[in-house]
Design a protein around this motif. Sequence first.
Motif, short mmCIF file in Angstrom:
data_model
loop_
_atom_site.label_atom_id
_atom_site.label_comp_id
_atom_site.label_asym_id
_atom_site.label_seq_id
_atom_site.Cartn_x
_atom_site.Cartn_y
_atom_site.Cartn_z
N SER A 12 -8.45 10.20 4.54
CA SER A 12 -8.87 11.25 5.48
C SER A 12 -9.66 12.33 4.74
O SER A 12 -10.65 12.85 5.26
CB SER A 12 -7.66 11.87 6.18
N ARG A 28 -3.54 6.96 3.01
CA ARG A 28 -4.14 7.28 4.31
C ARG A 28 -4.59 8.73 4.36
O ARG A 28 -5.66 9.04 4.87
CB ARG A 28 -3.16 6.99 5.43
N PRO A 64 0.83 -1.20 0.00
CA PRO A 64 0.00 0.00 0.00
C PRO A 64 0.86 1.26 0.00
O PRO A 64 1.95 1.27 0.55
CB PRO A 64 -0.80 -0.09 1.30
N ASP A 65 0.40 2.28 -0.65
CA ASP A 65 1.09 3.57 -0.67
C ASP A 65 0.60 4.40 0.51
O ASP A 65 -0.60 4.55 0.71
CB ASP A 65 0.78 4.29 -1.99
N GLU A 66 1.52 4.90 1.30
CA GLU A 66 1.17 5.65 2.52
C GLU A 66 0.31 6.88 2.23
O GLU A 66 -0.45 7.32 3.09
CB GLU A 66 2.44 6.07 3.26
N ARG A 67 0.42 7.44 1.04
CA ARG A 67 -0.37 8.63 0.71
C ARG A 67 -1.87 8.35 0.71
O ARG A 67 -2.69 9.25 0.87
CB ARG A 67 0.06 9.20 -0.64
#
Length: 81
Positions: A47, A43, A38-41
């Motif tokens: 949001s 998250r 998964p790409d952290e961006r």
Amino acid sequence: MSDRTTTEIVEREFLELRARLLDLAASLDRIRRAEGPPDERMRVFESGLSILLDDTEDKARRIQELYSRQYSDRWREQMNL
């Protein structure tokens, strides 16, 4: 307060909003089908989606702030300017 009614605004913007939602849905489908970690961006993006779905106002401001850096007096130094 707007001088236009809800119906007038929806009438003017409905097709464009629908197209944007379809584009977003297609992008999310491609991301979910992709391989790899998964790409952290995502998250931060999720949001932003939560902001869109909640019942509060100022959605555009809150999403802009989500993607903005906090102000620092040392910004020139931090950006090597």
